[in-house]
Design a protein around this motif. Structure first.
Motif, PDB file in Angstrom:
ATOM      1  N   TYR A  69     -72.019  34.599 -22.003  1.00  0.00           N
ATOM      2  CA  TYR A  69     -71.286  33.993 -20.884  1.00  0.00           C
ATOM      3  C   TYR A  69     -70.685  32.602 -20.606  1.00  0.00           C
ATOM      4  O   TYR A  69     -69.988  32.280 -19.833  1.00  0.00           O
ATOM      5  CB  TYR A  69     -72.617  34.087 -19.724  1.00  0.00           C
ATOM      6  CG  TYR A  69     -73.987  33.324 -20.052  1.00  0.00           C
ATOM      7  CD1 TYR A  69     -73.976  32.077 -19.905  1.00  0.00           C
ATOM      8  CD2 TYR A  69     -74.864  34.108 -20.530  1.00  0.00           C
ATOM      9  CE1 TYR A  69     -75.185  31.408 -20.281  1.00  0.00           C
ATOM     10  CE2 TYR A  69     -76.092  33.586 -21.044  1.00  0.00           C
ATOM     11  CZ  TYR A  69     -76.303  32.000 -21.126  1.00  0.00           C
ATOM     12  OH  TYR A  69     -77.443  31.373 -21.193  1.00  0.00           O
ATOM     13  N   CYS A  70     -71.143  31.753 -21.779  1.00  0.00           N
ATOM     14  CA  CYS A  70     -70.636  30.303 -21.554  1.00  0.00           C
ATOM     15  C   CYS A  70     -69.553  29.904 -22.189  1.00  0.00           C
ATOM     16  O   CYS A  70     -69.172  30.366 -23.482  1.00  0.00           O
ATOM     17  CB  CYS A  70     -72.037  29.723 -22.210  1.00  0.00           C
ATOM     18  SG  CYS A  70     -71.532  27.790 -21.817  1.00  0.00           S
ATOM     19  N   GLN A 107     -76.630  16.100 -19.350  1.00  0.00           N
ATOM     20  CA  GLN A 107     -76.785  17.604 -19.655  1.00  0.00           C
ATOM     21  C   GLN A 107     -75.648  17.832 -20.501  1.00  0.00           C
ATOM     22  O   GLN A 107     -74.534  17.093 -20.749  1.00  0.00           O
ATOM     23  CB  GLN A 107     -76.239  18.384 -18.402  1.00  0.00           C
ATOM     24  CG  GLN A 107     -76.039  19.940 -18.577  1.00  0.00           C
ATOM     25  CD  GLN A 107     -75.760  20.801 -17.409  1.00  0.00           C
ATOM     26  OE1 GLN A 107     -74.675  20.873 -17.097  1.00  0.00           O
ATOM     27  NE2 GLN A 107     -76.731  21.228 -16.718  1.00  0.00           N
ATOM     28  N   ARG A 161     -82.743  26.324 -17.725  1.00  0.00           N
ATOM     29  CA  ARG A 161     -82.868  27.545 -16.778  1.00  0.00           C
ATOM     30  C   ARG A 161     -83.416  28.631 -17.681  1.00  0.00           C
ATOM     31  O   ARG A 161     -83.147  28.756 -19.073  1.00  0.00           O
ATOM     32  CB  ARG A 161     -81.467  28.089 -16.567  1.00  0.00           C
ATOM     33  CG  ARG A 161     -80.977  27.207 -15.281  1.00  0.00           C
ATOM     34  CD  ARG A 161     -79.706  27.684 -14.940  1.00  0.00           C
ATOM     35  NE  ARG A 161     -79.172  27.070 -13.776  1.00  0.00           N
ATOM     36  CZ  ARG A 161     -77.909  27.272 -13.169  1.00  0.00           C
ATOM     37  NH1 ARG A 161     -77.306  28.636 -13.715  1.00  0.00           N
ATOM     38  NH2 ARG A 161     -77.568  26.669 -12.190  1.00  0.00           N
ATOM     39  N   GLU A 163     -82.837  31.893 -17.394  1.00  0.00           N
ATOM     40  CA  GLU A 163     -81.611  32.833 -17.721  1.00  0.00           C
ATOM     41  C   GLU A 163     -81.909  34.210 -17.113  1.00  0.00           C
ATOM     42  O   GLU A 163     -81.144  34.782 -16.237  1.00  0.00           O
ATOM     43  CB  GLU A 163     -80.961  32.717 -19.085  1.00  0.00           C
ATOM     44  CG  GLU A 163     -80.598  31.339 -19.502  1.00  0.00           C
ATOM     45  CD  GLU A 163     -79.609  30.531 -18.529  1.00  0.00           C
ATOM     46  OE1 GLU A 163     -79.009  30.773 -17.697  1.00  0.00           O
ATOM     47  OE2 GLU A 163     -79.377  29.162 -19.173  1.00  0.00           O
ATOM     48  N   MET A 202     -78.875  32.780 -13.385  1.00  0.00           N
ATOM     49  CA  MET A 202     -77.456  33.223 -12.645  1.00  0.00           C
ATOM     50  C   MET A 202     -77.659  34.339 -12.039  1.00  0.00           C
ATOM     51  O   MET A 202     -78.730  35.246 -12.287  1.00  0.00           O
ATOM     52  CB  MET A 202     -76.438  33.257 -13.868  1.00  0.00           C
ATOM     53  CG  MET A 202     -75.844  32.242 -14.645  1.00  0.00           C
ATOM     54  SD  MET A 202     -74.956  32.518 -15.876  1.00  0.00           S
ATOM     55  CE  MET A 202     -75.714  33.594 -17.080  1.00  0.00           C
ATOM     56  N   PRO A 232     -74.036  31.802  -8.814  1.00  0.00           N
ATOM     57  CA  PRO A 232     -73.399  32.734  -9.159  1.00  0.00           C
ATOM     58  C   PRO A 232     -72.810  32.682 -10.687  1.00  0.00           C
ATOM     59  O   PRO A 232     -72.368  31.875 -11.060  1.00  0.00           O
ATOM     60  CB  PRO A 232     -72.377  32.898  -8.388  1.00  0.00           C
ATOM     61  CG  PRO A 232     -71.941  31.510  -7.914  1.00  0.00           C
ATOM     62  CD  PRO A 232     -73.311  30.903  -7.951  1.00  0.00           C
ATOM     63  N   PHE A 233     -73.064  33.956 -11.565  1.00  0.00           N
ATOM     64  CA  PHE A 233     -72.542  34.045 -12.741  1.00  0.00           C
ATOM     65  C   PHE A 233     -71.107  33.921 -12.503  1.00  0.00           C
ATOM     66  O   PHE A 233     -70.300  34.569 -11.358  1.00  0.00           O
ATOM     67  CB  PHE A 233     -72.858  35.357 -13.451  1.00  0.00           C
ATOM     68  CG  PHE A 233     -71.952  35.540 -14.475  1.00  0.00           C
ATOM     69  CD1 PHE A 233     -71.563  34.958 -15.630  1.00  0.00           C
ATOM     70  CD2 PHE A 233     -70.774  36.700 -14.097  1.00  0.00           C
ATOM     71  CE1 PHE A 233     -70.501  35.426 -16.479  1.00  0.00           C
ATOM     72  CE2 PHE A 233     -69.939  37.076 -15.093  1.00  0.00           C
ATOM     73  CZ  PHE A 233     -69.691  36.705 -16.201  1.00  0.00           C
ATOM     74  N   ILE A 234     -70.184  33.241 -13.047  1.00  0.00           N
ATOM     75  CA  ILE A 234     -68.547  33.250 -13.084  1.00  0.00           C
ATOM     76  C   ILE A 234     -68.056  33.499 -14.200  1.00  0.00           C
ATOM     77  O   ILE A 234     -68.437  32.639 -15.403  1.00  0.00           O
ATOM     78  CB  ILE A 234     -67.989  31.966 -12.428  1.00  0.00           C
ATOM     79  CG1 ILE A 234     -68.711  31.561 -10.970  1.00  0.00           C
ATOM     80  CG2 ILE A 234     -66.641  32.082 -12.213  1.00  0.00           C
ATOM     81  CD1 ILE A 234     -68.339  30.336 -10.575  1.00  0.00           C
ATOM     82  N   LEU A 308     -67.993  25.440 -18.290  1.00  0.00           N
ATOM     83  CA  LEU A 308     -68.834  26.863 -18.453  1.00  0.00           C
ATOM     84  C   LEU A 308     -68.277  27.801 -17.955  1.00  0.00           C
ATOM     85  O   LEU A 308     -68.496  28.959 -18.626  1.00  0.00           O
ATOM     86  CB  LEU A 308     -70.233  26.555 -17.909  1.00  0.00           C
ATOM     87  CG  LEU A 308     -71.041  25.104 -18.137  1.00  0.00           C
ATOM     88  CD1 LEU A 308     -72.137  24.875 -17.300  1.00  0.00           C
ATOM     89  CD2 LEU A 308     -71.253  24.865 -19.689  1.00  0.00           C
ATOM     90  N   TYR A 309     -67.700  27.553 -16.912  1.00  0.00           N
ATOM     91  CA  TYR A 309     -67.052  29.111 -16.139  1.00  0.00           C
ATOM     92  C   TYR A 309     -65.651  28.559 -15.631  1.00  0.00           C
ATOM     93  O   TYR A 309     -65.311  27.376 -15.581  1.00  0.00           O
ATOM     94  CB  TYR A 309     -67.774  29.724 -15.139  1.00  0.00           C
ATOM     95  CG  TYR A 309     -68.383  28.525 -14.167  1.00  0.00           C
ATOM     96  CD1 TYR A 309     -67.635  27.938 -13.294  1.00  0.00           C
ATOM     97  CD2 TYR A 309     -69.896  27.817 -14.448  1.00  0.00           C
ATOM     98  CE1 TYR A 309     -67.926  26.881 -12.599  1.00  0.00           C
ATOM     99  CE2 TYR A 309     -69.991  27.089 -13.670  1.00  0.00           C
ATOM    100  CZ  TYR A 309     -69.309  26.427 -12.709  1.00  0.00           C
ATOM    101  OH  TYR A 309     -69.876  25.441 -11.655  1.00  0.00           O
TER     102      TYR A 309
HETATM  103  N1  5AD Z   1     -71.232  31.101 -14.924  1.00  0.00           N
HETATM  104  C1  5AD Z   1     -72.112  30.351 -14.240  1.00  0.00           C
HETATM  105  N2  5AD Z   1     -73.112  29.653 -14.904  1.00  0.00           N
HETATM  106  C2  5AD Z   1     -73.014  29.441 -15.955  1.00  0.00           C
HETATM  107  N3  5AD Z   1     -73.808  28.888 -16.860  1.00  0.00           N
HETATM  108  C3  5AD Z   1     -73.579  28.810 -18.181  1.00  0.00           C
HETATM  109  N4  5AD Z   1     -72.281  29.661 -18.103  1.00  0.00           N
HETATM  110  C4  5AD Z   1     -72.192  30.092 -16.751  1.00  0.00           C
HETATM  111  C5  5AD Z   1     -71.158  31.083 -16.090  1.00  0.00           C
HETATM  112  N5  5AD Z   1     -70.182  31.711 -16.900  1.00  0.00           N
HETATM  113  C6  5AD Z   1     -75.072  28.124 -16.334  1.00  0.00           C
HETATM  114  C7  5AD Z   1     -76.337  28.785 -17.331  1.00  0.00           C
HETATM  115  C8  5AD Z   1     -76.943  27.285 -17.751  1.00  0.00           C
HETATM  116  C9  5AD Z   1     -76.354  26.533 -16.988  1.00  0.00           C
HETATM  117  C10 5AD Z   1     -76.116  25.008 -17.547  1.00  0.00           C
HETATM  118  O1  5AD Z   1     -75.110  26.784 -16.623  1.00  0.00           O
HETATM  119  O2  5AD Z   1     -77.336  29.255 -16.548  1.00  0.00           O
HETATM  120  O3  5AD Z   1     -78.201  27.454 -17.869  1.00  0.00           O
END
Ligand code: 5AD
Ligand code: FES
Length: 350
Positions: A69-70, A107, A161, A163, A202, A232-234, A308-309
């Motif tokens: 996801y990252c 971080q 996290r 996760e 997320m 939220p996941f992005i 990260l997103y």
């Molecule tokens: N969308 C949202 N959160 C994310 N993280 C990493 N990638 C994404 C993403 N695509 C979050 C993870 C990580 C934190 C530092 O950022 O949960 O633990």
């Protein structure tokens, strides 16, 4: 009735897995409203209208891991890599101190440059300069010895996290070089070493279900982290999850309220990701029960690289702008930024 579940949660701070799942599946605007009112009531009882700020310093986007996801995953060759040197990090903390920050969050990706020796030197220098500040680390999985040394040098808190609390789901988000067991062991170790520990997950990550979310809530209930980061996941355009849908503001806020009721004193950030999917996301997070915000203190020229997103906010602002932006946003909804370390209040009366 879902209402009864909500009152039960507010009273006993606990539900069964099946009940958590129902609370999510059968949610409505009405249940969200009730949860939000109870969550805010608890937060106000313990923390009033104070919002704690944490100065986030993104020290490196170099990472040995390859989480699907990252955006800073190892395999992303489009990511322009950087790391800050100790001098640059120290000057971020000095600037942050003058702006009123009393917690610094270091971080970064899992970057082998940041050995125990480098980090311990850095942590003791920050503590020497600003003995009234808390240092939070968010540097991923390390050995017990390493966590121990960092703690001895003055680190107070650690964010890692979990996760997802579902083992199968964990393996759908991470390559096989990473394991759920190790993640949980790290959290346990941090706890044993007397860090204040932050877990989190997320919302809306690929393959997440209401059942895995219920497991996350059960994990938060039983592990009782001092802090819980959810956002939220992005999707990020250069990751395998580029085509998945983002998580929603609505479900994230709903879960923030639930987590506040599970663990009334928890330190709960309205995250940057929440502010990214909705222009008023962080305000809505606070109004759902969150009590922490994390303005960006990183040097402006690296902010865009710590992606990260997609479309991460606060990438063009100076630290002072970010702080005052959040300050006015919080004031606008009737809250105020507290100039304190902002430790968890543990002896609150139930
Ligand atoms: N969308 C949202 N959160 C994310 N993280 C990493 N990638 C994404 C993403 N695509 C979050 C993870 C990580 C934190 C530092 O950022 O949960 O633990
Ligand atoms: Fe960073 Fe608004 S909080 S610009």
């Amino acid at each position: 009735m879902i209402q009864d579940l909500i009152y039960k949660l507010a009273q006993s701070h606990s539900l069964s897995l099946e009940e958590y799942e129902r609370l999510i599946t059968e949610r409505s605007e009405e249940s969200a409203g009730l949860l939000r009112r109870l969550a805010v009531q608890e937060r106000v009882r313990i923390y009033g209208y104070d919002v704690y700020i944490r100065g986030l310093i993104e020290i490196s986007n170099i990472c040995k891991n390859d989480c699907y996801y990252c955006g800073i995953r190892r395999s992303n060759t489009h990511c322009e890599r950087y790391r800050l040197n100790p001098e640059q990090i120290i000057s971020c903390t000095d600037e942050g101190y003058n702006l009123g920050f009393r917690t610094f969050v270091l971080q970064g990706g899992e970057d082998s440059y940041f050995t125990d020796e480098i980090l311990c030197g850095l942590i003791s220098r920050i503590k020497h300069n600003h003995s009234d500040c808390a240092i939070t680390l968010s540097l991923g999985e390390r050995s017990r010895t390493s966590y121990e040394r960092l703690k001895q040098s003055g680190a107070d808190r650690y964010l890692l996290r979990h996760e997802t609390a579902d083992k199968t789901h964990y393996s759908q988000l991470h390559p096989s070089s990473m394991s759920f067991e190790n993640r949980i062991n790290c959290l346990q170790t941090l706890r044993e070493l007397h860090y204040q520990v932050g877990a989190g997950f997320m919302v809306g990550s690929p393959f997440q279900t209401n059942k895995t979310l219920a497991e996350d809530l059960k994990f938060i209930e039983t592990f009782k982290p001092e802090m819980c980061g959810i956002g939220p996941f992005i999707p990020h355009k250069d990751t395998p999850f580029r085509d998945y849908k983002p998580g929603t503001l609505e479900l994230t806020c709903y879960l923030l309220s639930i987590i506040r009721l599970i663990h009334p004193a928890v330190l709960l950030p309205a995250t940057t990701a929440l502010g990214t999917i909705d222009p008023l996301g962080r305000e809505k997070g606070i109004l759902s029960g969150a009590n922490v915000v994390m303005p960006n203190l990183s040097p402006v020229d690296v902010r865009k690289k710590y992606e990260l997103y997609d479309n991460k906010i606060c990438t063009g602002e100076e630290s002072a702008q970010c702080k005052s932006c959040l300050e006015s946003r919080m004031n606008a909804i009737g809250y105020k930024i507290a100039v304190t370390k902002g430790d968890i209040i543990i002896n609150e009366s139930k």
